[in-house]
Scaffold this motif. Sequence first.
Motif, short mmCIF file in Angstrom:
data_model
loop_
_atom_site.label_atom_id
_atom_site.label_comp_id
_atom_site.label_asym_id
_atom_site.label_seq_id
_atom_site.Cartn_x
_atom_site.Cartn_y
_atom_site.Cartn_z
N LEU A 83 -6.41 49.17 -84.98
CA LEU A 83 -5.83 48.33 -83.93
C LEU A 83 -6.54 46.98 -83.82
CD1 LEU A 83 -5.13 50.98 -81.15
CD2 LEU A 83 -3.44 49.70 -82.48
N ARG A 84 -7.85 46.99 -84.00
CA ARG A 84 -8.60 45.74 -83.91
C ARG A 84 -8.41 44.83 -85.12
NH1 ARG A 84 -14.48 47.37 -81.46
NH2 ARG A 84 -13.82 47.41 -79.29
N ARG A 85 -8.24 45.41 -86.29
CA ARG A 85 -8.23 44.62 -87.52
C ARG A 85 -6.84 44.39 -88.11
NH1 ARG A 85 -12.75 45.72 -86.20
NH2 ARG A 85 -14.73 45.21 -87.05
N LEU A 86 -6.01 45.40 -88.07
CA LEU A 86 -4.78 45.35 -88.84
C LEU A 86 -3.50 45.27 -88.01
CD1 LEU A 86 -5.74 48.07 -91.47
CD2 LEU A 86 -6.01 45.60 -91.68
N ALA A 87 -3.61 45.58 -86.74
CA ALA A 87 -2.40 45.55 -85.91
C ALA A 87 -1.93 44.11 -85.72
CB ALA A 87 -2.67 46.20 -84.56
N PRO A 88 -0.64 43.92 -85.54
CA PRO A 88 -0.13 42.57 -85.27
C PRO A 88 -0.81 41.98 -84.03
CG PRO A 88 1.67 44.11 -85.65
CD PRO A 88 0.42 44.92 -85.59
N ALA A 89 -0.97 40.67 -84.03
CA ALA A 89 -1.69 39.98 -82.96
C ALA A 89 -1.10 40.26 -81.58
CB ALA A 89 -1.72 38.48 -83.23
N ASP A 90 0.24 40.31 -81.49
CA ASP A 90 0.86 40.54 -80.17
C ASP A 90 0.53 41.94 -79.66
OD1 ASP A 90 2.46 41.56 -82.23
OD2 ASP A 90 4.29 41.43 -81.02
N LEU A 91 0.41 42.92 -80.55
CA LEU A 91 0.05 44.27 -80.13
C LEU A 91 -1.41 44.30 -79.67
CD1 LEU A 91 0.67 47.26 -79.79
CD2 LEU A 91 0.07 47.59 -82.19
N ARG A 92 -2.30 43.63 -80.39
CA ARG A 92 -3.71 43.56 -79.99
C ARG A 92 -3.85 42.91 -78.62
NH1 ARG A 92 -4.85 41.81 -85.54
NH2 ARG A 92 -4.97 39.71 -84.68
#
Length: 166
Positions: A123-132
């Motif tokens: 979640l911190r590295r690979l998730a899309p920016a809007d999800l983070r």
Amino acid sequence: MTPYVIQLSLLAAASALLVAAGSDLRRYLIPDTCSLILLASFALYALTGATQGAWPLHLAIFALVFLIGLGLFAAGLAGGGDVKLLAATALWAGPALLAGLVVIMSLAGGLLAVIVLTRIWWLRRLAPADLREHLGASIAQQPIPYGVAIASGGLFVLARYAGLLG
């Protein structure tokens, strides 16, 4: 009639552990009824004579684990549902299977920790920016549903009683 009572008590205990694990996975909450069913099903099991008179030792293990759990709860290191579920599961384990319960529970808990940490990393590295951004600080505060680990150890104990494991 006794074999049926033994089977019923084992089935009730296994069902309670599975419900506890599922609830902890979904809601991070272990219903008290699961621990109560474990206690009642052990009482039924002990009444059949299947414990071969060792039930006082099972009660001593239950009390010891519960007291240690209360200390962990008071220190903020364990949840109340986890403490109650573990104590009720330790009642089933007794002195003969307590070590097996702890080993299986620890291995399952370690695996759960790796899964949760991997999810946080993803979640911190690979998730899309809007999800983070949407998740914010809650990403790092993921609890570990330790009821799953306790249930894993408990199912091992019940499988031994049922003769499913050597």
